[in-house]
Write an enzyme that holds these catalytic residues in place. Structure first.
Site, PDB file in Angstrom:
ATOM      1  N   TRP A 136      32.871  22.251  -5.564  1.00 11.67           N
ATOM      2  CA  TRP A 136      31.829  23.165  -5.793  1.00 11.67           C
ATOM      3  C   TRP A 136      32.158  24.743  -6.323  1.00 11.67           C
ATOM      4  O   TRP A 136      31.668  25.420  -6.611  1.00 11.67           O
ATOM      5  CB  TRP A 136      31.170  23.366  -4.169  1.00 11.67           C
ATOM      6  CG  TRP A 136      30.338  22.169  -4.122  1.00 11.67           C
ATOM      7  CD1 TRP A 136      29.098  21.789  -4.379  1.00 11.67           C
ATOM      8  CD2 TRP A 136      30.988  21.157  -3.285  1.00 11.67           C
ATOM      9  NE1 TRP A 136      28.802  20.487  -3.804  1.00 11.67           N
ATOM     10  CE2 TRP A 136      29.806  20.282  -3.046  1.00 11.67           C
ATOM     11  CE3 TRP A 136      32.315  20.807  -2.631  1.00 11.67           C
ATOM     12  CZ2 TRP A 136      29.977  18.943  -2.312  1.00 11.67           C
ATOM     13  CZ3 TRP A 136      32.343  19.484  -1.997  1.00 11.67           C
ATOM     14  CH2 TRP A 136      31.192  18.673  -1.932  1.00 11.67           C
ATOM     15  N   HIS A 186      34.909  23.719   4.246  1.00 10.77           N
ATOM     16  CA  HIS A 186      35.121  22.103   4.088  1.00 10.77           C
ATOM     17  C   HIS A 186      36.603  21.703   3.747  1.00 10.77           C
ATOM     18  O   HIS A 186      36.831  21.735   2.593  1.00 10.77           O
ATOM     19  CB  HIS A 186      34.097  21.806   2.841  1.00 10.77           C
ATOM     20  CG  HIS A 186      32.716  21.998   3.074  1.00 10.77           C
ATOM     21  ND1 HIS A 186      31.928  20.987   3.466  1.00 10.77           N
ATOM     22  CD2 HIS A 186      31.730  23.121   3.160  1.00 10.77           C
ATOM     23  CE1 HIS A 186      30.704  21.502   3.605  1.00 10.77           C
ATOM     24  NE2 HIS A 186      30.712  22.626   3.535  1.00 10.77           N
ATOM     25  N   HIS A 240      32.660  28.838   8.312  1.00 12.39           N
ATOM     26  CA  HIS A 240      32.070  27.767   7.745  1.00 12.39           C
ATOM     27  C   HIS A 240      33.153  27.342   6.217  1.00 12.39           C
ATOM     28  O   HIS A 240      33.162  28.034   5.413  1.00 12.39           O
ATOM     29  CB  HIS A 240      30.635  28.103   7.086  1.00 12.39           C
ATOM     30  CG  HIS A 240      29.824  26.993   6.131  1.00 12.39           C
ATOM     31  ND1 HIS A 240      28.943  26.409   6.912  1.00 12.39           N
ATOM     32  CD2 HIS A 240      30.121  26.280   5.113  1.00 12.39           C
ATOM     33  CE1 HIS A 240      28.460  25.434   6.208  1.00 12.39           C
ATOM     34  NE2 HIS A 240      29.258  25.283   4.950  1.00 12.39           N
ATOM     35  N   ASP A 260      33.410  28.701   3.009  1.00 10.63           N
ATOM     36  CA  ASP A 260      32.687  27.308   2.351  1.00 10.63           C
ATOM     37  C   ASP A 260      33.796  26.540   1.458  1.00 10.63           C
ATOM     38  O   ASP A 260      33.802  25.322   1.910  1.00 10.63           O
ATOM     39  CB  ASP A 260      31.367  27.654   1.612  1.00 10.63           C
ATOM     40  CG  ASP A 260      30.492  26.759   1.543  1.00 10.63           C
ATOM     41  OD1 ASP A 260      30.749  25.431   2.156  1.00 10.63           O
ATOM     42  OD2 ASP A 260      29.230  26.825   0.717  1.00 10.63           O
ATOM     43  N   GLN A 289      26.863  14.361   4.710  1.00 12.55           N
ATOM     44  CA  GLN A 289      26.572  15.071   3.447  1.00 12.55           C
ATOM     45  C   GLN A 289      25.448  14.366   2.511  1.00 12.55           C
ATOM     46  O   GLN A 289      24.830  15.103   1.897  1.00 12.55           O
ATOM     47  CB  GLN A 289      27.911  14.933   2.446  1.00 12.55           C
ATOM     48  CG  GLN A 289      27.959  15.243   1.279  1.00 12.55           C
ATOM     49  CD  GLN A 289      27.791  16.897   0.969  1.00 12.55           C
ATOM     50  OE1 GLN A 289      28.710  17.672   0.801  1.00 12.55           O
ATOM     51  NE2 GLN A 289      26.440  17.273   0.673  1.00 12.55           N
ATOM     52  N   HIS A 306      23.958  22.798   7.515  1.00  9.40           N
ATOM     53  CA  HIS A 306      23.709  23.455   6.356  1.00  9.40           C
ATOM     54  C   HIS A 306      21.976  23.155   6.354  1.00  9.40           C
ATOM     55  O   HIS A 306      21.277  22.140   6.338  1.00  9.40           O
ATOM     56  CB  HIS A 306      24.244  22.209   5.228  1.00  9.40           C
ATOM     57  CG  HIS A 306      25.401  22.290   4.948  1.00  9.40           C
ATOM     58  ND1 HIS A 306      26.544  22.041   5.907  1.00  9.40           N
ATOM     59  CD2 HIS A 306      26.426  22.831   3.844  1.00  9.40           C
ATOM     60  CE1 HIS A 306      27.618  22.144   5.596  1.00  9.40           C
ATOM     61  NE2 HIS A 306      27.622  22.611   4.264  1.00  9.40           N
ATOM     62  N   GLU A 362      19.778  25.259   1.743  1.00 11.75           N
ATOM     63  CA  GLU A 362      20.618  25.730   0.768  1.00 11.75           C
ATOM     64  C   GLU A 362      19.973  25.161  -0.683  1.00 11.75           C
ATOM     65  O   GLU A 362      20.406  24.453  -1.334  1.00 11.75           O
ATOM     66  CB  GLU A 362      22.284  25.109   0.913  1.00 11.75           C
ATOM     67  CG  GLU A 362      23.081  25.686  -0.022  1.00 11.75           C
ATOM     68  CD  GLU A 362      24.387  24.898  -0.254  1.00 11.75           C
ATOM     69  OE1 GLU A 362      24.549  24.031   0.856  1.00 11.75           O
ATOM     70  OE2 GLU A 362      25.466  25.549  -0.759  1.00 11.75           O
TER      71      GLU A 362
HETATM   72 ZN   LIG Z   1      29.292  23.864   3.426  1.00 10.62          ZN
END
Ligand SMILES: [Zn+2]
Length: 426
Positions: free
Chosen positions: A316, A60, A58, A310, A153, A211, A214
């Site tokens: 993030w 991005h 996982h 991630d 997203q 996702h 979360e």
């Molecule tokens: Zn993610």
């Protein structure tokens, strides 16, 4: 193509003093004391661990290495991260995304990370990131398996063009159907998005990776809906629930019903330990929840669990360096998986379990498989996690593609050895 012989390796199953021969890109033999073919390249493993490559279930890649653009995440929350990414999106160019993603892939190769499942945001009508990462996928193909997930997203139903964009992304060659049900406007819309996306995946014969939940909300239960539609549509083994952090906060009785449903549907689970421990529990005072999903309980229920990185240096998360052993180490700590078998399971979560999630064919050190492996400066999987072991050599299809020198410290102390040996004497 020159053959490669790795001498005196320890394998992940504990076999030691093993030679591994790679010919024409595949593993041709695994046995003690193999004869060396003429002009073979030889690596002396000196008893160190030869592991299959790391796999990130996982990531991005469209956002990576954008830390500080246009500003940093002040609250440290998931929601500010999403808002920040929204600010950055209109300023992105395809070239900039490609350049950052390629740089991250270099880091990955250096760390023996040779397969990545990356989500790619489709909530930009230009589909800039989709085109950029499809280009990156082709460029890195000789040395890294990149799998892409069409990720809405801003919400499949909450963002007016998301569904159409997601289908366009799949048409262009994106591999997996993504989703984000907990970010839709209501629980009901979240559940509806799961139904739509699972049906789309069934129609197109594609895997699903959402996702999912979360959140610290104990009532965020989209994983139940995901398992239900997986079961209903016969998508067993093709569907992954990523994050699942609400499971951390759920009522225990409810979880005792949920786990068998997930196992029955053969849903895979992905925890992202570095990011979950950083983003979740931000609305708590004390005690603060850890926020990571119930990894040992999922594993005990027979559910395949992988770990993902991630984020690395993005809206993030401000740290990271493509090191899946760092991910495994954080997962081990957050889940308190400290028994020998559990520590070993954390190594599996960044190797074989994640390979199963990606559906990688021919993964693992076995005769006939592609000759992909990593020589670690460690004697076993637990020591590799403990030391975040240097990747002495990274091999893809029988060719060495990265090397890192062994970590050695020189001591200058009276009556002590000259160097530090980080491994136990045994
Ligand atoms: Zn993610």
């Amino acid at each position: 193509m020159r053959s490669l012989l790795v001498r005196n390796a320890t394998l992940i199953d504990g076999r030691s003093a093993i030679d591994v021969l790679a010919e024409a890109g595949r593993i041709a033999a695994i046995a003690p004391s193999l004869p060396a073919p003429d002009d073979a390249q030889i690596i002396d493993a000196q008893g160190q661990l030869l592991s299959p490559p790391f796999v990130d279930a996982h990531f991005h890649l469209d956002a990576t290495l954008s830390y500080g653009l246009p500003r940093v995440n002040a609250s440290g929350t998931l929601l500010e991260g999403i808002a920040l990414w929204g600010e950055l999106k209109p300023q992105l160019t395809q070239d900039a995304i490609v350049e950052r993603a390629m740089q991250y892939c270099d880091w990955a190769v250096a760390k023996g990370l040779l397969a990545i499942r990356s989500h790619v945001d489709v909530c930009d009508d230009r589909l800039l990131a989709v085109d950029a990462l499809l280009q990156v996928k082709q460029r890195v193909k000789p040395y890294l398996d990149l799998q892409l997930v069409a990720f809405p997203q801003d919400g499949l139903l909450r963002s007016p063009t998301a569904l159409a964009n997601l289908k366009r992304a799949l048409d262009r060659g994106v591999d997996v159907v993504g989703g984000i049900p907990h970010f839709e406007r209501t629980c009901a819309e979240g559940a509806e998005s799961v139904r739509i996306l699972c049906e789309l995946a069934a129609e197109r014969g594609l895997p699903v990776d959402m996702h999912c939940d979360e959140s610290d909300d104990p009532l965020s239960r989209h994983i139940e809906t995901l398992a239900f539609h997986t079961q209903r549509l016969g998508l067993h083994g093709r569907v992954t629930g990523s994050h699942l952090t609400s499971m951390h906060s759920m009522d225990n009785y409810y979880v005792s019903k949920l786990l068998p449903l997930m196992a029955e549907a053969q849903v895979h689970a992905v925890a992202n330990p570095l990011i979950n421990i950083s983003l979740q529990g931000r609305h708590d005072s004390y005690p603060k929840r850890r926020g990571m999903t119930r990894v040992p309980e999922l594993m005990a229920a027979g559910i395949n669990v992988g770990f993902g990185h991630d984020c690395v240096m993005d809206p993030w998360y401000s740290l990271g360096c493509a090191d899946m052993l760092e991910v495994a180490q954080m997962g081990l700590h957050v889940a308190q998986m400290t028994s020998p078998a559990q520590m070993r399971a954390c190594f599996d979560a960044v190797t074989v379990n994640s390979a199963r999630i990606l559906g990688l064919a021919g993964y693992g050190i076995a005769v006939g498989n592609p000759a992909d492996f990593v020589l670690l400066q460690a004697r076993d999987a637990v020591e590799a996690i403990r030391l975040r072991a240097p990747r002495l050599a990274v091999v893809r299809r029988g060719a060495v593609i990265a090397r890192t020198p062994a970590s050695v410290a020189t001591l200058q102390l009276p009556d002590r050895p000259d160097t530090v040996d980080w491994s136990l004497q045994r």
